[in-house]
Design a protein around this motif. Structure first.
Motif: not given
Length: 246
Positions: A89-90, A115-118, A142-143, A161-162, A165-166
């Protein structure tokens, strides 16, 4: 949102060998879970652990370092890393701030697409070669977070951040009761029906036995959730508290 509460999210840590993936896992878990050495390619298989962020379960997967290699065993680990990154998911991509950006790093950035990404710029406690602005040009919106996984610098920023994000901060865990079990949901629906029946019986001043039936049904539904059975003593105690018709 219900799926998020029930299953949480899967987070994959990816990067080149010796970028600091295992150190990051240890820093997040606050324990020495993964082996950390200066030897590249130490992690050949995945390591999975579960944490909570603002009450939401997060499964973290530390993957094998991604790079070109002739080692057949390492190739298997890398293939698995790519599969996990695709399904996660991340995805957190971690790179070494003390080394120049290489094409292998850019290939890893491509795994964030769709995708969600850091992106984590690790080892900022060393002589820094890479800066956040340079990485931001590579990864778009992206962060990018500067950290030192070994010295536990910037780890809280990852959590924050997570959470943002969610939108974990919008989910109340402590102040409200979240129901995710379907059987429990049905028990609550049944309770609402029985509560309505009991209320109507009281308002119509019906015989106490009629109200008792509804109250007993309510307690039985509660018992399906708590695992406790209803006794005659509990019913009697409830009806000592009020008198019908007044």
């Amino acid at each position: 949102m219900e799926k998020l509460l029930r299953n949480g999210i899967t987070l994959a840590i990816i990067g080149k060998p010796n970028a600091g993936k295992s150190s990051l896992l240890n820093a997040i878990l606050k324990e020495e879970r993964a082996i950390v050495t200066d030897i590249e390619g130490t992690t050949r298989d995945t390591i999975e652990e579960l944490i909570q962020i603002d009450g939401i379960p997060v499964k973290i997967i530390d993957t094998a370092g991604i790079r070109e290699t002739d080692n057949e065993i390492e190739k298997i680990g890398i293939k698995k890393s790519l599969e996990i990154a695709q399904k996660a998911d991340l995805v957190i991509a971690i790179i070494d701030a003390s080394k120049i950006l290489e094409e292998e790093d850019r290939e890893i950035f491509k795994l964030l697409e769709g995708k969600k990404g850091i992106v984590l710029l690790n080892k900022v406690d060393k002589n820094i070669v890479l800066r956040e602005k340079e990485i931001e040009k590579e990864v778009g919106n992206r962060t990018v977070i500067s950290i030192s996984a070994l010295n536990k610098i910037g780890i809280d920023k990852i959590y924050e951040t997570i959470s943002k994000m969610y939108k974990f901060n919008e989910i109340s865990i402590d102040d409200s009761f979240q129901v995710t079990n379907e059987r429990h949901k049905q028990a609550i629906r049944n309770m609402l029906v029985h509560i309505t029946n009991a209320k109507e019986a009281i308002e119509k001043q019906m015989p106490i036995d009629v109200v008792t039936i509804s109250i007993t049904d309510i307690l039985e539904e509660i018992g399906k959730i708590t695992g406790e059975s209803v006794s005659e003593d509990i019913i009697s105690e409830i009806f000592k508290k009020f008198c019908l018709g007044k």
